[in-house]
Design a protein around this motif. Structure first.
Motif, PDB file in Angstrom:
ATOM      1  N   LEU A  54       0.805  -1.222   0.000  1.00 43.18           N
ATOM      2  CA  LEU A  54       0.000   0.000   0.000  1.00 43.18           C
ATOM      3  C   LEU A  54       0.840   1.275   0.000  1.00 43.18           C
ATOM      4  CD1 LEU A  54      -2.812  -1.093   2.488  1.00 43.18           C
ATOM      5  CD2 LEU A  54      -2.869  -1.035  -0.016  1.00 43.18           C
ATOM      6  N   LEU A  55       2.132   1.153  -0.046  1.00 50.62           N
ATOM      7  CA  LEU A  55       3.015   2.315  -0.003  1.00 50.62           C
ATOM      8  C   LEU A  55       2.693   3.295  -1.138  1.00 50.62           C
ATOM      9  CD1 LEU A  55       5.340   3.693   1.459  1.00 50.62           C
ATOM     10  CD2 LEU A  55       6.908   2.400   0.012  1.00 50.62           C
ATOM     11  N   GLY A  56       2.481   2.784  -2.341  1.00 46.89           N
ATOM     12  CA  GLY A  56       2.216   3.639  -3.501  1.00 46.89           C
ATOM     13  C   GLY A  56       0.741   3.847  -3.809  1.00 46.89           C
ATOM     14  N   GLU A  57      -0.147   3.380  -2.946  1.00 43.42           N
ATOM     15  CA  GLU A  57      -1.596   3.516  -3.193  1.00 43.42           C
ATOM     16  C   GLU A  57      -1.995   4.990  -3.164  1.00 43.42           C
ATOM     17  OE1 GLU A  57      -4.853   3.101  -4.478  1.00 43.42           O
ATOM     18  OE2 GLU A  57      -4.234   1.057  -3.924  1.00 43.42           O
ATOM     19  N   LYS A  58      -2.575   5.483  -4.277  1.00 42.57           N
ATOM     20  CA  LYS A  58      -2.917   6.899  -4.379  1.00 42.57           C
ATOM     21  C   LYS A  58      -4.392   7.146  -4.705  1.00 42.57           C
ATOM     22  CE  LYS A  58       1.760   8.253  -5.742  1.00 42.57           C
ATOM     23  NZ  LYS A  58       2.234   8.163  -4.412  1.00 42.57           N
ATOM     24  N   ARG A  59      -5.178   6.089  -4.845  1.00 43.54           N
ATOM     25  CA  ARG A  59      -6.603   6.274  -5.159  1.00 43.54           C
ATOM     26  C   ARG A  59      -7.352   6.845  -3.962  1.00 43.54           C
ATOM     27  NH1 ARG A  59      -8.386   0.440  -6.625  1.00 43.54           N
ATOM     28  NH2 ARG A  59      -6.767   0.018  -5.075  1.00 43.54           N
ATOM     29  N   ALA A  60      -8.485   7.485  -4.242  1.00 45.97           N
ATOM     30  CA  ALA A  60      -9.358   7.982  -3.173  1.00 45.97           C
ATOM     31  C   ALA A  60     -10.001   6.787  -2.482  1.00 45.97           C
ATOM     32  CB  ALA A  60     -10.430   8.895  -3.751  1.00 45.97           C
ATOM     33  N   GLY A  61     -10.058   6.837  -1.167  1.00 39.55           N
ATOM     34  CA  GLY A  61     -10.670   5.747  -0.421  1.00 39.55           C
ATOM     35  C   GLY A  61     -10.273   5.795   1.040  1.00 39.55           C
ATOM     36  N   VAL A  62     -10.370   4.634   1.665  1.00 36.14           N
ATOM     37  CA  VAL A  62     -10.095   4.531   3.099  1.00 36.14           C
ATOM     38  C   VAL A  62      -9.264   3.275   3.364  1.00 36.14           C
ATOM     39  CG1 VAL A  62     -12.254   3.309   3.628  1.00 36.14           C
ATOM     40  CG2 VAL A  62     -11.183   4.697   5.380  1.00 36.14           C
ATOM     41  N   PHE A  63      -8.396   3.376   4.356  1.00 34.61           N
ATOM     42  CA  PHE A  63      -7.556   2.261   4.773  1.00 34.61           C
ATOM     43  C   PHE A  63      -8.146   1.711   6.068  1.00 34.61           C
ATOM     44  CE2 PHE A  63      -5.042   4.965   2.108  1.00 34.61           C
ATOM     45  CZ  PHE A  63      -4.238   4.107   1.381  1.00 34.61           C
ATOM     46  N   CYS A  64      -8.531   0.440   6.042  1.00 35.14           N
ATOM     47  CA  CYS A  64      -9.209  -0.205   7.171  1.00 35.14           C
ATOM     48  C   CYS A  64      -8.280  -1.189   7.861  1.00 35.14           C
ATOM     49  CB  CYS A  64     -10.433  -0.969   6.669  1.00 35.14           C
ATOM     50  SG  CYS A  64     -11.641   0.074   5.855  1.00 35.14           S
ATOM     51  N   CYS A  65      -8.585  -1.498   9.106  1.00 35.90           N
ATOM     52  CA  CYS A  65      -7.857  -2.518   9.842  1.00 35.90           C
ATOM     53  C   CYS A  65      -8.006  -3.844   9.108  1.00 35.90           C
ATOM     54  CB  CYS A  65      -8.406  -2.631  11.267  1.00 35.90           C
ATOM     55  SG  CYS A  65      -7.694  -4.010  12.207  1.00 35.90           S
ATOM     56  N   ARG A  66      -6.905  -4.503   8.822  1.00 40.36           N
ATOM     57  CA  ARG A  66      -6.932  -5.781   8.106  1.00 40.36           C
ATOM     58  C   ARG A  66      -7.637  -6.861   8.921  1.00 40.36           C
ATOM     59  NH1 ARG A  66      -8.042  -9.852   6.822  1.00 40.36           N
ATOM     60  NH2 ARG A  66      -6.904 -11.457   5.710  1.00 40.36           N
ATOM     61  N   GLU A  67      -7.567  -6.772  10.236  1.00 45.65           N
ATOM     62  CA  GLU A  67      -8.183  -7.817  11.049  1.00 45.65           C
ATOM     63  C   GLU A  67      -9.693  -7.657  11.184  1.00 45.65           C
ATOM     64  OE1 GLU A  67      -7.909 -10.032  15.383  1.00 45.65           O
ATOM     65  OE2 GLU A  67      -6.312  -8.668  14.825  1.00 45.65           O
ATOM     66  N   CYS A  68     -10.153  -6.474  11.600  1.00 46.49           N
ATOM     67  CA  CYS A  68     -11.585  -6.329  11.911  1.00 46.49           C
ATOM     68  C   CYS A  68     -12.359  -5.420  10.963  1.00 46.49           C
ATOM     69  CB  CYS A  68     -11.783  -5.847  13.343  1.00 46.49           C
ATOM     70  SG  CYS A  68     -11.415  -4.092  13.588  1.00 46.49           S
ATOM     71  N   GLY A  69     -11.673  -4.709  10.059  1.00 47.90           N
ATOM     72  CA  GLY A  69     -12.353  -3.876   9.077  1.00 47.90           C
ATOM     73  C   GLY A  69     -12.656  -2.448   9.500  1.00 47.90           C
ATOM     74  N   LEU A  70     -12.306  -2.042  10.711  1.00 50.66           N
ATOM     75  CA  LEU A  70     -12.595  -0.678  11.165  1.00 50.66           C
ATOM     76  C   LEU A  70     -11.829   0.329  10.303  1.00 50.66           C
ATOM     77  CD1 LEU A  70     -14.028   1.028  13.410  1.00 50.66           C
ATOM     78  CD2 LEU A  70     -11.857   0.946  14.653  1.00 50.66           C
ATOM     79  N   PRO A  71     -12.502   1.358   9.763  1.00 53.22           N
ATOM     80  CA  PRO A  71     -11.791   2.388   8.989  1.00 53.22           C
ATOM     81  C   PRO A  71     -10.817   3.149   9.891  1.00 53.22           C
ATOM     82  CG  PRO A  71     -14.168   2.538   8.637  1.00 53.22           C
ATOM     83  CD  PRO A  71     -13.944   1.596   9.783  1.00 53.22           C
ATOM     84  N   LEU A  72      -9.551   3.203   9.481  1.00 54.40           N
ATOM     85  CA  LEU A  72      -8.535   3.850  10.302  1.00 54.40           C
ATOM     86  C   LEU A  72      -8.015   5.156   9.704  1.00 54.40           C
ATOM     87  CD1 LEU A  72      -6.487   0.716  11.434  1.00 54.40           C
ATOM     88  CD2 LEU A  72      -8.330   1.891  12.652  1.00 54.40           C
ATOM     89  N   PHE A  73      -7.759   5.182   8.387  1.00 52.81           N
ATOM     90  CA  PHE A  73      -7.178   6.370   7.751  1.00 52.81           C
ATOM     91  C   PHE A  73      -7.812   6.618   6.385  1.00 52.81           C
ATOM     92  CE2 PHE A  73      -3.967   4.412  10.451  1.00 52.81           C
ATOM     93  CZ  PHE A  73      -3.626   5.473  11.273  1.00 52.81           C
ATOM     94  N   ARG A  74      -8.005   7.893   6.046  1.00 48.94           N
ATOM     95  CA  ARG A  74      -8.511   8.279   4.727  1.00 48.94           C
ATOM     96  C   ARG A  74      -7.324   8.562   3.801  1.00 48.94           C
ATOM     97  NH1 ARG A  74     -12.643   9.713   7.860  1.00 48.94           N
ATOM     98  NH2 ARG A  74     -14.751   9.895   7.090  1.00 48.94           N
ATOM     99  N   SER A  75      -7.514   8.283   2.523  1.00 50.18           N
ATOM    100  CA  SER A  75      -6.433   8.506   1.559  1.00 50.18           C
ATOM    101  C   SER A  75      -6.014   9.973   1.487  1.00 50.18           C
ATOM    102  CB  SER A  75      -6.838   8.006   0.179  1.00 50.18           C
ATOM    103  OG  SER A  75      -7.998   8.675  -0.273  1.00 50.18           O
ATOM    104  N   ARG A  76      -6.928  10.883   1.737  1.00 50.51           N
ATOM    105  CA  ARG A  76      -6.572  12.320   1.650  1.00 50.51           C
ATOM    106  C   ARG A  76      -5.600  12.746   2.758  1.00 50.51           C
ATOM    107  NH1 ARG A  76     -12.186  12.952   3.277  1.00 50.51           N
ATOM    108  NH2 ARG A  76     -12.284  13.690   5.416  1.00 50.51           N
ATOM    109  N   THR A  77      -5.418  11.901   3.794  1.00 55.98           N
ATOM    110  CA  THR A  77      -4.465  12.226   4.858  1.00 55.98           C
ATOM    111  C   THR A  77      -3.135  11.494   4.677  1.00 55.98           C
ATOM    112  OG1 THR A  77      -5.177  10.477   6.394  1.00 55.98           O
ATOM    113  CG2 THR A  77      -6.379  12.578   6.475  1.00 55.98           C
TER     114      THR A  77
END
Length: 163
Positions: A54-77
């Motif tokens: 995910l280092l180079g991931e630049k699309r709009a979206g959200v990064f979620c916890c891999r284990e439980c799915g909770l949204p942790l970070f937005r791509s704009r940050t």
């Protein structure tokens, strides 16, 4: 970011269910992890720099916890920190990320964990760009990217919505 000493909330300000998984749910979630995901998320490991998917991931979206799915970070940050790990200035919601003092390896750092499942995500440092000055340095293997408009992972079947 919520301090571990703070009382546990059952719902975040953003509206997500923060109730920890039951023992049966946790066993199911952990069984779905790869050996490398287990090493990082459950055993507080770190992936090698500059190799995370995910280092180079630049699309709009959200990064979620891999284990439980909770949204942790937005791509704009997300920003390029040059450290070799995905870096973010702030979480989706302060209630979604726990801060734990980490004194391992002779250093004093702040470990970040998912507020719902308590999985290790990475660390936060006070050397990030404005507006927060924070750099959440997160392991790619600890996250799952969801493109804007797609359904969020919901392994706990809590109906938390879309990115």
């Amino acid at each position: 970011m919520t301090d571990l000493a703070s009382p546990t909330k059952t719902r975040s300000a953003a509206g997500y269910d923060l109730t920890p998984p039951s023992d049966d749910e946790r066993a199911r979630l952990e069984a779905a992890l790869s050996p490398e995901e287990k090493r990082v998320l459950l055993a507080h490991g770190t992936e090698a720099p500059f190799c995370g998917t995910l280092l180079g991931e630049k699309r709009a979206g959200v990064f979620c916890c891999r284990e439980c799915g909770l949204p942790l970070f937005r791509s704009r940050t997300k920003f390029e920190s040059g450290t070799g790990w995905p870096s973010f200035t702030e979480p989706v919601d302060e209630d979604h990320v726990l801060a734990i003092r980490d004194t391992s390896y002779g250093m004093v750092r702040i470990e970040t964990r998912c507020a719902r499942c308590d999985s290790h995500q990475g660390h936060v440092f006070p050397d990030g760009p404005p507006p927060t000055g924070d750099r959440y340095c997160i392991n790619s293997v600890a996250l799952e990217f969801v493109a804007e408009g797609e359904s969020l992972p919901d392994p706990l079947q809590r109906g938390d919505g879309t990115a």
